[in-house]
Scaffold this active site. Structure first.
Site, mmCIF file in Angstrom:
data_model
loop_
_atom_site.group_PDB
_atom_site.id
_atom_site.type_symbol
_atom_site.label_atom_id
_atom_site.label_comp_id
_atom_site.label_asym_id
_atom_site.label_seq_id
_atom_site.Cartn_x
_atom_site.Cartn_y
_atom_site.Cartn_z
ATOM 1 N N ASN A 1 -10.643 -11.594 7.056
ATOM 2 C CA ASN A 1 -11.666 -11.836 8.068
ATOM 3 C C ASN A 1 -11.798 -13.314 8.415
ATOM 4 O O ASN A 1 -12.237 -13.652 9.516
ATOM 5 C CB ASN A 1 -12.999 -11.227 7.607
ATOM 6 C CG ASN A 1 -12.992 -9.717 7.776
ATOM 7 O OD1 ASN A 1 -11.944 -9.118 8.046
ATOM 8 N ND2 ASN A 1 -14.147 -9.096 7.620
ATOM 9 N N GLU A 2 -11.392 -14.193 7.500
ATOM 10 C CA GLU A 2 -11.395 -15.624 7.838
ATOM 11 C C GLU A 2 -10.368 -15.901 8.941
ATOM 12 O O GLU A 2 -10.639 -16.634 9.892
ATOM 13 C CB GLU A 2 -11.081 -16.477 6.604
ATOM 14 C CG GLU A 2 -12.212 -16.577 5.597
ATOM 15 C CD GLU A 2 -12.430 -15.294 4.799
ATOM 16 O OE1 GLU A 2 -11.513 -14.458 4.732
ATOM 17 O OE2 GLU A 2 -13.538 -15.128 4.263
ATOM 18 N N SER B 1 0.833 -1.203 0.000
ATOM 19 C CA SER B 1 0.000 0.000 0.000
ATOM 20 C C SER B 1 0.864 1.248 0.000
ATOM 21 O O SER B 1 1.853 1.312 0.731
ATOM 22 C CB SER B 1 -0.903 0.025 1.235
ATOM 23 O OG SER B 1 -1.760 -1.081 1.196
ATOM 24 N N GLU C 1 -2.194 -2.813 13.785
ATOM 25 C CA GLU C 1 -2.930 -2.676 12.536
ATOM 26 C C GLU C 1 -4.372 -3.124 12.705
ATOM 27 O O GLU C 1 -5.294 -2.512 12.203
ATOM 28 C CB GLU C 1 -2.248 -3.498 11.439
ATOM 29 C CG GLU C 1 -2.890 -3.283 10.085
ATOM 30 C CD GLU C 1 -2.191 -4.044 8.975
ATOM 31 O OE1 GLU C 1 -2.545 -3.813 7.833
ATOM 32 O OE2 GLU C 1 -1.321 -4.885 9.273
#
Lengths: 381, 329
Positions: free
Chosen positions: A362-363, A160, A244
């Site tokens: 999210n898993e 990013s 994070e």
């Protein structure tokens, strides 16, 4: 149990609000995922820093105000309510800086933090590799010992901000033959314009170069840019990953302000017979409040000396799904106008779609919740 | 700013939890569902002794309140243990009576509610009254009139068999009239929604705890089913939903604004209901039986979802509470 702020905290809020009222650009800056927008946002970081608003929670010696977590939350509420620009320095400020405070040397903090606070040096994160995403420890890019430092080789991806940033930080394999993959890694900072670095911007869904892949060919990094002990990078990085996923990535202020804007949109675009859409607007308002209050509860525990721990996984799944639902509701309210690219809402929508993917999918977060908070047995993924 | 329960509040929750754990609450729930109120009322007087009903009642009427945060703490535990009876309704009745301009009805009726000597239920507008057959005080609000109803119609079972519904009979003593009743009824609705939200959160936590325990010990294909990601992720989602309902509940208890209370109500009830669906799915057929205790919370989660304000009504109240204009179109 109370939610009222002290007079001193309210005075801090008033000071922040007055400054923002006087300084927030009246015309929105161009997208920070463009070269022109990146430069404009960098200039905004400098303006914030000039009056010590860019890093309020840092110690004053590095350009901050020594604000505690409650004041940081207050500042963020005011920042987003004022419609202030997105933070191009976010990666460095919320990911690298906490690591330097915990593991960096005094020299590193003095050298790295002030130019980070002013936006003079913008940082990109360089965690992922083509074969190392959720299984970060499987990374293969390497750091090889050389005279006075290290030579980096390999490839990083999904970095990013790397398209326009100055420097990057990440993990490299410095001991190739360790028994476990998370051993023998070293945490390093490097210059994106150093000889041997090739940056290839990658367009995200809307084509803007929000991230990049990095090809590293014997890139020299001096010893002074190793954070923590060589070989101990995993332990060092995990404190960054915690930040994070935790409080510092998505402040409630951002969602409170977005929910307010959504309600304004609903008032001007609503079809009173469309109760389904009305309910989604209400859920956006409720979700922002829930996230704010959850964060205040976490902050209270933090002030009591407790660590945030796996509850940051609850936080991450919640905000990432909330962010998408909020923006989907806005686009549906807009009707045909919602299809247009490069509006605030559509740009926010595109950005929100990445939420469940980055910062630990999210898993992975649900596995952490199930195993560490609910005590369910580990199983095959 | 310190948005956490203090030591005393946590100790209060722990003492109620311990008392209800040792009190064989599931058998009281089952008896209540059969119309036998004896064990439930015995539990009721122990809850009154612990001060639960006094929390909603001002000191002027022999209470210790109003203390909405402590009330929410208590009702989470009542929901966690599935305690039967018109608990929320007694709190709402207390709020209604203490919210009237005239103190006569409150002086007459509230001390006995605080002590647990009497049990109240009420119907606002044309709703059912819960457990009217167990209540000694049956209040009914029609328009701007508050009545002490002389009796009730046939008792009908709810989808939650431990909740029994009836209509108040017309007539009876008129306790108060006028705008004060309308205002006091709105006040009562807020307290009812707060208590229901807390009860629902407790029910959801019980459903989650029981399901986590079950999937840890139930094996299929040679391993606990709780090691399967498809199972883990459903439970993680339930935990997320419940954990984000909790701060809304306590935030609402602090502000007691209609919008905050409605937000807590819809969120806690939706979280509990989603957890009930997950609990049933992960228990398989045993969860679908009346004889297994899980059923006591499964059906309650459904009933609480529409009690004291449907999800749509609560969401409308949330938007209605925002500053600025209403919808423009």
């Amino acid at each position: 149990m109370d939610l009222t702020h002290s007079a001193a905290d309210e005075a801090f809020r008033a000071e922040a609000r007055a400054w923002l009222d006087a300084h927030v650009p009246s015309v929105p800056l161009p997208s920070l995922e463009t070269e022109e927008g990146f430069a404009a946002h960098r200039a905004w970081e400098a303006e914030l820093a000039a009056d010590r608003w860019s890093v309020v929670s840092w110690p004053t010696e590095y350009g901050g105000r020594g604000a505690d977590i409650v004041r940081w939350l207050v500042f963020e509420e005011e920042y987003y309510a004022a419609g202030a620009p997105g933070r191009v320095g976010q990666n460095g400020i919320s990911l690298l800086a906490p690591t330097l405070f915990d593991h960096g040397t005094r020299e590193q903090r003095a050298r790295v933090l002030p130019p980070m606070a002013t936006g003079e040096v913008i940082w990109a994160q360089a965690w992922s590799e083509p074969e190392a995403g959720s299984d970060l420890a499987s990374l293969t890019s390497r750091a090889v010992r050389t005279d006075g430092g290290w030579l980096l080789g390999g490839q990083k991806t999904w970095s990013s901000r790397a398209a326009f940033a100055d420097r990057a930080f990440g993990l490299f394999r410095s001991e190739p033959d360790t028994p476990k993959p998370h051993q023998g890694l070293t945490y390093l900072m490097f210059d994106l314009r150093a000889p041997g670095v090739t940056v290839r911007p990658i367009g995200r869904l809307d084509g803007k170069p929000a991230f990049a892949e990095l090809f590293l060919d014997d890139v020299f990094v001096p010893d002074e840019d190793v954070i923590g002990e060589p070989g101990q990078g995993w332990r060092v990085a995990m404190s960054t990953a915690g930040n994070e996923r935790g409080l510092t990535l998505r402040s409630p202020g951002r969602f409170l302000a977005a929910a307010d804007r959504l309600v304004d949109l609903w008032r001007t675009h609503c079809d009173p017979s469309d109760t389904a859409l009305r309910d989604r607007v209400a859920d956006a308002v409720i979700g922002a409040r829930a996230y704010q209050l959850f964060t205040y509860a976490s902050a209270s525990r933090f002030l009591d000396g407790e660590s945030i721990g796996p509850e940051s996984s609850l936080n991450k799944v919640f905000w990432s799904e909330y962010d998408i639902a909020l923006h989907e509701t806005a686009l549906d309210l807009l009707g045909p106008e919602g299809e247009l690219a490069d509006t605030d809402w559509s740009e926010g929508y595109v950005f929100s779609l990445a939420g469940p993917v980055y910062a630990g999918t999210n898993e992975i977060q649900r596995d952490i919740i199930a195993e560490r908070l609910l005590g369910l047995p580990k199983g095959r993924r | 700013m310190r948005f956490l329960l203090d030591t005393e509040q946590r100790a209060f929750a722990a003492s109620l939890d311990a008392m209800l754990t040792s009190a064989h609450t599931p058998s009281a729930i089952r008896a209540w569902a059969e119309g036998d109120h004896t064990p439930g009322l015995a539990l009721w007087s122990r809850l009154a002794d612990a001060g639960v009903f006094a929390l909603a009642i001002p000191e002027a009427y022999d209470g210790v309140g109003p203390l909405p945060v402590e009330l929410a703490v208590a009702f989470v535990e009542l929901g966690r243990h599935g305690v039967p009876g018109p608990l929320v309704e007694t709190v709402a009745a207390a709020a209604l009576l203490s919210g009237l301009d005239e103190s006569g009805p409150a002086k007459r009726l509230l001390p006995a509610l605080a002590s647990g000597e009497s049990v109240a239920t009420l119907a606002l507008a044309d709703s059912y009254a819960l457990d009217a057959d167990a209540a000694t005080v049956l209040l009914a609000v029609n328009g701007a009139g508050l009545r002490l109803a002389p009796g009730h119609g046939p008792v009908r079972p709810s989808v939650d068999r431990a909740r029994r519904l009836a209509r108040p009979e017309p007539g009876g003593e008129l306790l108060a009239t006028g705008p004060q009743v309308t205002r006091a009824a709105a006040h009562a609705l807020r307290w009812a929604r707060l208590a229901t939200a807390a009860q629902a959160l407790g029910a959801g936590l019980a459903l989650l705890d029981r399901t986590v325990a079950y999937v840890r010990q139930r094996t299929q294909f040679g391993v606990p089913i709780g090691s399967f990601q498809a199972v883990k992720h459903q439970l993680a989602d339930a935990r997320i939903a419940l954990e984000f309902a909790r701060p809304l509940l306590f935030g609402a208890a602090l502000s007691m604004t209609p919008a905050d209370v409605a937000a807590a109500k819809v969120t806690a009830c939706e979280a509990a209901y989603a957890t009930a669906r997950t609990a049933l799915q992960l228990h398989g057929a045993i969860g679908y039986t009346a004889e297994y205790d899980l059923s006591l919370w499964l059906t309650k989660a459904r009933a609480l979802r529409t009690a004291w304000g449907s999800p749509a009504e609560c969401r409308a109240a949330v938007l209605g509470g925002l500053s600025g204009d209403g919808p423009r179109s």
